[in-house]
Motif scaffolding. Structure first.
Motif, PDB file in Angstrom:
ATOM      1  N   GLU A  51       7.918 -11.874  10.594  1.00 36.48           N
ATOM      2  CA  GLU A  51       6.480 -12.159  10.645  1.00 36.48           C
ATOM      3  C   GLU A  51       5.686 -10.887  10.879  1.00 36.48           C
ATOM      4  O   GLU A  51       4.939 -10.781  11.832  1.00 36.48           O
ATOM      5  CB  GLU A  51       6.169 -13.180  11.752  1.00 36.48           C
ATOM      6  CG  GLU A  51       6.834 -14.527  11.570  1.00 36.48           C
ATOM      7  CD  GLU A  51       6.425 -15.536  12.636  1.00 36.48           C
ATOM      8  OE1 GLU A  51       5.208 -15.797  12.758  1.00 36.48           O
ATOM      9  OE2 GLU A  51       7.302 -16.039  13.347  1.00 36.48           O
ATOM     10  N   TYR A  52       5.867  -9.917   9.998  1.00 44.27           N
ATOM     11  CA  TYR A  52       5.244  -8.612  10.182  1.00 44.27           C
ATOM     12  C   TYR A  52       4.134  -8.293   9.181  1.00 44.27           C
ATOM     13  O   TYR A  52       3.254  -7.475   9.472  1.00 44.27           O
ATOM     14  CB  TYR A  52       6.303  -7.499  10.095  1.00 44.27           C
ATOM     15  CG  TYR A  52       7.438  -7.629  11.074  1.00 44.27           C
ATOM     16  CD1 TYR A  52       7.205  -7.993  12.395  1.00 44.27           C
ATOM     17  CD2 TYR A  52       8.749  -7.381  10.685  1.00 44.27           C
ATOM     18  CE1 TYR A  52       8.252  -8.101  13.295  1.00 44.27           C
ATOM     19  CE2 TYR A  52       9.799  -7.482  11.582  1.00 44.27           C
ATOM     20  CZ  TYR A  52       9.542  -7.846  12.884  1.00 44.27           C
ATOM     21  OH  TYR A  52      10.575  -7.960  13.773  1.00 44.27           O
ATOM     22  N   LEU A  53       4.179  -8.869   7.994  1.00 46.97           N
ATOM     23  CA  LEU A  53       3.279  -8.440   6.924  1.00 46.97           C
ATOM     24  C   LEU A  53       1.804  -8.576   7.288  1.00 46.97           C
ATOM     25  O   LEU A  53       0.993  -7.716   6.968  1.00 46.97           O
ATOM     26  CB  LEU A  53       3.572  -9.217   5.633  1.00 46.97           C
ATOM     27  CG  LEU A  53       4.911  -8.904   4.955  1.00 46.97           C
ATOM     28  CD1 LEU A  53       5.086  -9.752   3.704  1.00 46.97           C
ATOM     29  CD2 LEU A  53       5.014  -7.420   4.610  1.00 46.97           C
ATOM     30  N   SER A  54       1.453  -9.652   7.979  1.00 43.80           N
ATOM     31  CA  SER A  54       0.058  -9.857   8.355  1.00 43.80           C
ATOM     32  C   SER A  54      -0.422  -8.765   9.319  1.00 43.80           C
ATOM     33  O   SER A  54      -1.518  -8.223   9.174  1.00 43.80           O
ATOM     34  CB  SER A  54      -0.126 -11.239   8.993  1.00 43.80           C
ATOM     35  OG  SER A  54      -1.482 -11.482   9.280  1.00 43.80           O
ATOM     36  N   VAL A  55       0.412  -8.424  10.304  1.00 45.33           N
ATOM     37  CA  VAL A  55       0.075  -7.369  11.269  1.00 45.33           C
ATOM     38  C   VAL A  55      -0.031  -6.019  10.560  1.00 45.33           C
ATOM     39  O   VAL A  55      -0.940  -5.228  10.819  1.00 45.33           O
ATOM     40  CB  VAL A  55       1.138  -7.294  12.387  1.00 45.33           C
ATOM     41  CG1 VAL A  55       0.858  -6.122  13.326  1.00 45.33           C
ATOM     42  CG2 VAL A  55       1.169  -8.591  13.177  1.00 45.33           C
ATOM     43  N   LEU A  56       0.891  -5.767   9.643  1.00 48.39           N
ATOM     44  CA  LEU A  56       0.886  -4.502   8.912  1.00 48.39           C
ATOM     45  C   LEU A  56      -0.340  -4.385   8.013  1.00 48.39           C
ATOM     46  O   LEU A  56      -0.959  -3.321   7.924  1.00 48.39           O
ATOM     47  CB  LEU A  56       2.163  -4.375   8.083  1.00 48.39           C
ATOM     48  CG  LEU A  56       3.478  -4.302   8.877  1.00 48.39           C
ATOM     49  CD1 LEU A  56       4.674  -4.290   7.934  1.00 48.39           C
ATOM     50  CD2 LEU A  56       3.498  -3.089   9.797  1.00 48.39           C
ATOM     51  N   GLN A  57      -0.708  -5.476   7.356  1.00 51.22           N
ATOM     52  CA  GLN A  57      -1.909  -5.474   6.515  1.00 51.22           C
ATOM     53  C   GLN A  57      -3.151  -5.133   7.336  1.00 51.22           C
ATOM     54  O   GLN A  57      -4.012  -4.367   6.902  1.00 51.22           O
ATOM     55  CB  GLN A  57      -2.094  -6.841   5.864  1.00 51.22           C
ATOM     56  CG  GLN A  57      -1.213  -7.093   4.666  1.00 51.22           C
ATOM     57  CD  GLN A  57      -1.550  -8.414   4.001  1.00 51.22           C
ATOM     58  OE1 GLN A  57      -1.660  -9.445   4.653  1.00 51.22           O
ATOM     59  NE2 GLN A  57      -1.724  -8.393   2.700  1.00 51.22           N
ATOM     60  N   LEU A  58      -3.243  -5.730   8.520  1.00 53.35           N
ATOM     61  CA  LEU A  58      -4.399  -5.497   9.382  1.00 53.35           C
ATOM     62  C   LEU A  58      -4.476  -4.028   9.799  1.00 53.35           C
ATOM     63  O   LEU A  58      -5.555  -3.424   9.806  1.00 53.35           O
ATOM     64  CB  LEU A  58      -4.311  -6.407  10.613  1.00 53.35           C
ATOM     65  CG  LEU A  58      -5.571  -6.548  11.459  1.00 53.35           C
ATOM     66  CD1 LEU A  58      -6.698  -7.171  10.651  1.00 53.35           C
ATOM     67  CD2 LEU A  58      -5.294  -7.388  12.704  1.00 53.35           C
ATOM     68  N   GLY A  69       0.288   1.653   3.143  1.00 58.55           N
ATOM     69  CA  GLY A  69       0.428   0.589   2.154  1.00 58.55           C
ATOM     70  C   GLY A  69       1.765  -0.117   2.203  1.00 58.55           C
ATOM     71  O   GLY A  69       2.705   0.312   2.887  1.00 58.55           O
ATOM     72  N   LEU A  70       1.839  -1.222   1.478  1.00 51.58           N
ATOM     73  CA  LEU A  70       3.059  -2.017   1.339  1.00 51.58           C
ATOM     74  C   LEU A  70       3.436  -2.071  -0.133  1.00 51.58           C
ATOM     75  O   LEU A  70       2.579  -2.270  -0.994  1.00 51.58           O
ATOM     76  CB  LEU A  70       2.838  -3.432   1.869  1.00 51.58           C
ATOM     77  CG  LEU A  70       2.681  -3.588   3.382  1.00 51.58           C
ATOM     78  CD1 LEU A  70       1.981  -4.901   3.715  1.00 51.58           C
ATOM     79  CD2 LEU A  70       4.047  -3.526   4.064  1.00 51.58           C
ATOM     80  N   ILE A  71       4.721  -1.888  -0.424  1.00 48.47           N
ATOM     81  CA  ILE A  71       5.218  -1.963  -1.790  1.00 48.47           C
ATOM     82  C   ILE A  71       6.404  -2.924  -1.836  1.00 48.47           C
ATOM     83  O   ILE A  71       7.299  -2.853  -0.983  1.00 48.47           O
ATOM     84  CB  ILE A  71       5.686  -0.589  -2.306  1.00 48.47           C
ATOM     85  CG1 ILE A  71       4.585   0.465  -2.167  1.00 48.47           C
ATOM     86  CG2 ILE A  71       6.132  -0.688  -3.765  1.00 48.47           C
ATOM     87  CD1 ILE A  71       5.055   1.871  -2.515  1.00 48.47           C
ATOM     88  N   TRP A  77      10.273  -5.841   0.716  1.00 50.00           N
ATOM     89  CA  TRP A  77       9.014  -5.227   1.095  1.00 50.00           C
ATOM     90  C   TRP A  77       9.286  -3.916   1.818  1.00 50.00           C
ATOM     91  O   TRP A  77      10.186  -3.840   2.661  1.00 50.00           O
ATOM     92  CB  TRP A  77       8.196  -6.151   2.005  1.00 50.00           C
ATOM     93  CG  TRP A  77       7.492  -7.233   1.255  1.00 50.00           C
ATOM     94  CD1 TRP A  77       7.836  -8.541   1.169  1.00 50.00           C
ATOM     95  CD2 TRP A  77       6.298  -7.074   0.471  1.00 50.00           C
ATOM     96  NE1 TRP A  77       6.955  -9.222   0.369  1.00 50.00           N
ATOM     97  CE2 TRP A  77       5.994  -8.347  -0.069  1.00 50.00           C
ATOM     98  CE3 TRP A  77       5.470  -6.002   0.161  1.00 50.00           C
ATOM     99  CZ2 TRP A  77       4.886  -8.570  -0.890  1.00 50.00           C
ATOM    100  CZ3 TRP A  77       4.371  -6.212  -0.656  1.00 50.00           C
ATOM    101  CH2 TRP A  77       4.093  -7.487  -1.170  1.00 50.00           C
ATOM    102  N   HIS A  78       8.508  -2.903   1.488  1.00 47.06           N
ATOM    103  CA  HIS A  78       8.646  -1.591   2.117  1.00 47.06           C
ATOM    104  C   HIS A  78       7.288  -1.131   2.642  1.00 47.06           C
ATOM    105  O   HIS A  78       6.287  -1.219   1.933  1.00 47.06           O
ATOM    106  CB  HIS A  78       9.174  -0.563   1.110  1.00 47.06           C
ATOM    107  CG  HIS A  78      10.565  -0.834   0.640  1.00 47.06           C
ATOM    108  ND1 HIS A  78      11.641  -0.074   1.022  1.00 47.06           N
ATOM    109  CD2 HIS A  78      11.060  -1.810  -0.179  1.00 47.06           C
ATOM    110  CE1 HIS A  78      12.738  -0.547   0.444  1.00 47.06           C
ATOM    111  NE2 HIS A  78      12.405  -1.606  -0.281  1.00 47.06           N
ATOM    112  N   LYS A  91      11.911  -0.109   5.304  1.00 47.09           N
ATOM    113  CA  LYS A  91      12.193  -1.440   4.799  1.00 47.09           C
ATOM    114  C   LYS A  91      11.792  -2.455   5.859  1.00 47.09           C
ATOM    115  O   LYS A  91      12.247  -2.391   7.003  1.00 47.09           O
ATOM    116  CB  LYS A  91      13.682  -1.574   4.475  1.00 47.09           C
ATOM    117  CG  LYS A  91      14.034  -2.787   3.647  1.00 47.09           C
ATOM    118  CD  LYS A  91      15.497  -2.739   3.221  1.00 47.09           C
ATOM    119  CE  LYS A  91      15.838  -3.944   2.368  1.00 47.09           C
ATOM    120  NZ  LYS A  91      17.255  -3.902   1.908  1.00 47.09           N
ATOM    121  N   VAL A  92      10.912  -3.377   5.504  1.00 44.93           N
ATOM    122  CA  VAL A  92      10.313  -4.271   6.495  1.00 44.93           C
ATOM    123  C   VAL A  92      11.358  -5.162   7.169  1.00 44.93           C
ATOM    124  O   VAL A  92      11.243  -5.473   8.359  1.00 44.93           O
ATOM    125  CB  VAL A  92       9.195  -5.128   5.858  1.00 44.93           C
ATOM    126  CG1 VAL A  92       8.622  -6.128   6.860  1.00 44.93           C
ATOM    127  CG2 VAL A  92       8.083  -4.224   5.340  1.00 44.93           C
TER     128      VAL A  92
END
Length: 220
Positions: free
Chosen positions: A128-135, A163-165, A171-172, A187-188
């Motif tokens: 559950e990291y992508l949302s925190v990383l986007q912010l 950024g995220l790729i 996801w990285h 690597k996420v």
């Protein structure tokens, strides 16, 4: 066009023309027509058109076709994003459903039962990291992570995420590492924990993500 103007602070005439496959001259005419309808549209030289701050527009209603497209995308989100993004997407979709007519709600519910998605084991994004990383990326805030590399070695890093790729089925996170003084690819799925420090970036300028992508080891 009004909906497009609501999506950004400034929208250049060229982008409007390209979006609707019309000439710039037609854009000028249509913007004048929008103003004549009582919607205050301004224009900033070298930036584009904008809706004057403070003007309220009613919420956009979605068609059944648009809602169906979003419903189909929900399956892809669950397969290619993580738990945090899936949760936010589902909440957003519920709000869209709430604005539909009852007959369209019934159709959407039937369509939901008619969509299947088989997820390969390698795409089980149990984090559950992508949302925190986007912010952190959008707010330009430093994050602190605990990370485990491919050798199972753990380390703590302070990063400036740019950024995220998604490549090689994972996801990285691309970020400037304060420890290495260089850009690194994380690597996420190997992130153990992440914390937003709420501290601003220290580095004045970062490379564009598109430039970093040219150096990727795979043809994404």
């Amino acid at each position: 066009m009004i909906t497009l103007l609501q999506t950004k602070k400034f929208v250049p005439a060229e982008k409007i023309a390209d979006k609707f496959k019309i000439s710039k001259r037609t854009v000028y005419r249509d913007m004048k027509a929008i103003c004549e309808q009582g919607i205050p549209v301004g224009v900033e030289p070298n930036k584009g058109y904008f809706i004057v701050d403070g003007y309220f527009l009613p919420p956009v209603l979605f068609s059944n076709d648009e809602a169906n497209a979003l419903l189909l995308t929900e399956s892809l989100v669950k397969g290619f994003a993580d738990k945090s993004i899936s949760k936010h997407y589902s909440n957003a979709l519920d709000k869209i459903k709430a604005g539909l007519k009852q007959v369209d709600k019934d159709k959407l519910e039937n369509m939901q039962d008619a969509i299947g998605f088989q997820l390969p084991a390698r795409l089980d994004n149990d984090f559950e990291y992508l949302s925190v990383l986007q912010l952190a990326i959008s707010n330009k805030k430093i994050i602190s992570i605990e990370y485990k590399n491919h050798k199972e070695e753990r380390s703590n890093r302070e990063l400036e995420p740019i950024g995220l790729i998604f490549y090689a089925f994972s996801w990285h996170l691309i970020a400037w590492c304060h420890h290495r003084k260089a850009y690194r690819d994380f690597k996420v799925t190997r992130i153990i924990q992440v914390k937003n420090t709420d501290l601003p970036f220290k580095k004045n300028k970062h490379i564009a993500l598109a430039e970093y992508m040219k150096e990727l080891p795979v043809n994404y």
